[in-house]
Design a protein around this motif. Structure first.
Motif, PDB file in Angstrom:
ATOM      1  N   GLN A   1       0.105 -16.961  -5.756  1.00  0.00           N
ATOM      2  CA  GLN A   1       1.452 -16.642  -5.286  1.00  0.00           C
ATOM      3  C   GLN A   1       2.231 -15.813  -6.302  1.00  0.00           C
ATOM      4  O   GLN A   1       3.000 -14.929  -5.943  1.00  0.00           O
ATOM      5  CB  GLN A   1       2.196 -17.935  -4.948  1.00  0.00           C
TER       6      GLN A   1
ATOM      7  N   GLU B   1       1.059 -12.310  -6.011  1.00  0.00           N
ATOM      8  CA  GLU B   1       1.631 -11.695  -4.801  1.00  0.00           C
ATOM      9  C   GLU B   1       3.064 -11.248  -5.037  1.00  0.00           C
ATOM     10  O   GLU B   1       3.479 -10.182  -4.594  1.00  0.00           O
ATOM     11  CB  GLU B   1       1.590 -12.691  -3.633  1.00  0.00           C
TER      12      GLU B   1
ATOM     13  N   LYS C   1       9.007 -15.925   0.219  1.00  0.00           N
ATOM     14  CA  LYS C   1       7.783 -16.706   0.394  1.00  0.00           C
ATOM     15  C   LYS C   1       7.597 -17.684  -0.781  1.00  0.00           C
ATOM     16  O   LYS C   1       7.248 -18.848  -0.588  1.00  0.00           O
ATOM     17  CB  LYS C   1       6.589 -15.735   0.462  1.00  0.00           C
ATOM     18  N   LEU C   2       7.876 -17.177  -1.969  1.00  0.00           N
ATOM     19  CA  LEU C   2       7.727 -18.022  -3.155  1.00  0.00           C
ATOM     20  C   LEU C   2       8.720 -19.183  -3.116  1.00  0.00           C
ATOM     21  O   LEU C   2       8.386 -20.314  -3.482  1.00  0.00           O
ATOM     22  CB  LEU C   2       7.944 -17.197  -4.425  1.00  0.00           C
TER      23      LEU C   2
ATOM     24  N   HIS D   1       4.935 -22.857 -11.096  1.00  0.00           N
ATOM     25  CA  HIS D   1       5.253 -21.464 -10.772  1.00  0.00           C
ATOM     26  C   HIS D   1       5.903 -20.676 -11.909  1.00  0.00           C
ATOM     27  O   HIS D   1       5.543 -19.510 -12.108  1.00  0.00           O
ATOM     28  CB  HIS D   1       6.093 -21.397  -9.496  1.00  0.00           C
TER      29      HIS D   1
END
Ligand SMILES: [Zn+2]
Length: 307
Positions: free
Chosen positions: A222, A225, A243-244, A253
């Motif tokens: 992610q 991305e 989205k994250l 993250h």
């Protein structure tokens, strides 16, 4: 692999086997294996063979976290009303029942240690010794100095600067370094029969990462991305950020994002780091997450020189 899930750390284990102390301070980065080594200390003290053999009933119970002579104390987030500020502490009320007016805890360190051990020695493990405040440390001091029934203490901390001197001065300090690359490599092969250079690079000697590798891999994908989105168009950047936001895991993250920026110049990484800390701070203050991530995407694009 031993039941305590210790990867590497032969030298540390050797020191623990030979050093006689009743209180240890394990210092090292998160996920480097400090908690597993704390279990090892408890096992050494209670093993039927005196070796932390890993297979006697006592060792197995310790590995499963069900040993009656081991108490685990971790900090809790205290939410103060109004300001919504959160900070983690190990409060005095877990140290002694006399200070736990609200009966918030079932077990209290001081009173628990008064009862004789079932096996040989009781062991209290404090995970996050930085979060013991002065009040809690004071309430603990006498017990730490003269532990009943030869009880033992293990304090786990990342930064010794933040551990109260009253605690630190009574402990044998043990440094737990990152595990060498070759041993990490070996451990990963043992766990899943394949080598993942990205995962090993991200782990940087922290075996705990290998135990959570699926979550970590997802975070790494992610993060990549997001960086691709940032480098594409503003619209892509915003939708990647959205989205994250949906799957954001504060455990992994932030680090995964910085990792995704690792091949960029230092100045870019510094700005990305700054943008990320600001975003995390806002999230902690319960700012609107959608907005926080939009701002983060804009700042990261700025960091990349795309405006
Ligand atoms: Zn054993």
């Amino acid at each position: 692999m031993n039941p305590f899930q210790i990867i590497g750390h032969q030298q540390v284990m050797h020191t623990l086997r030979t050093q006689s102390a009743h209180a240890f301070l394990l210092l090292g980065p998160q996920r480097v294996g400090r908690k597993a080594l704390a279990h090892f200390i408890a096992a050494l003290a209670n093993c039927a063979h005196g070796t932390a053999c890993g297979s006697c009933p006592s060792c197995l119970a310790i590995a499963r976290d069900t040993h009656t002579d081991v108490m685990f104390v971790a900090p809790k987030s205290e939410t103060s009303t109004g300001k919504q500020a959160r900070r983690k502490i190990i409060p005095v009320k877990v140290i002694t029942e006399r200070r736990d007016e609200g009966h918030d805890y079932d077990q209290h360190v001081v009173e628990w240690l008064q009862i004789a051990p079932h096996t040989r020695r009781k062991v209290v493990i404090f995970d996050g010794a930085e979060h013991l405040n002065a009040e809690a440390a004071n309430a603990l001091l006498k017990t730490l100095e003269e532990p009943p029934h030869r009880a033992m203490f293990v304090f786990i901390a990342e930064d010794q600067q933040l551990v109260l001197p009253t605690i630190m001065s009574r402990c044998a300090r043990i440094f737990v370094p990152p595990v060498p690359e070759a041993e990490m490599h070996q451990a990963l092969l043992h766990l899943e029969n394949q080598i993942d250079p990205d995962l090993l690079a991200f782990a940087a000697g922290r075996p705990g990462v290998l135990f959570e590798r699926e979550t970590v891999r997802e975070a790494l994908v992610q993060a990549r991305e997001l960086v691709q989105g940032l480098e594409s168009s503003m619209l892509d950047a915003l939708s990647a950020a959205e989205k994250l936001e949906k799957s954001f895991n504060p455990e992994w993250h932030p680090e995964a994002l910085l990792f995704a920026f690792r091949h960029h110049p230092l100045s870019v990484r510094a700005r990305a780091d700054q943008a990320l800390s600001e975003a995390l701070e806002r999230l902690e203050q319960y700012a609107n997450p959608a907005l926080v991530f939009q701002v983060l995407a804009l700042k990261l694009r700025e960091a990349l020189g795309r405006v």
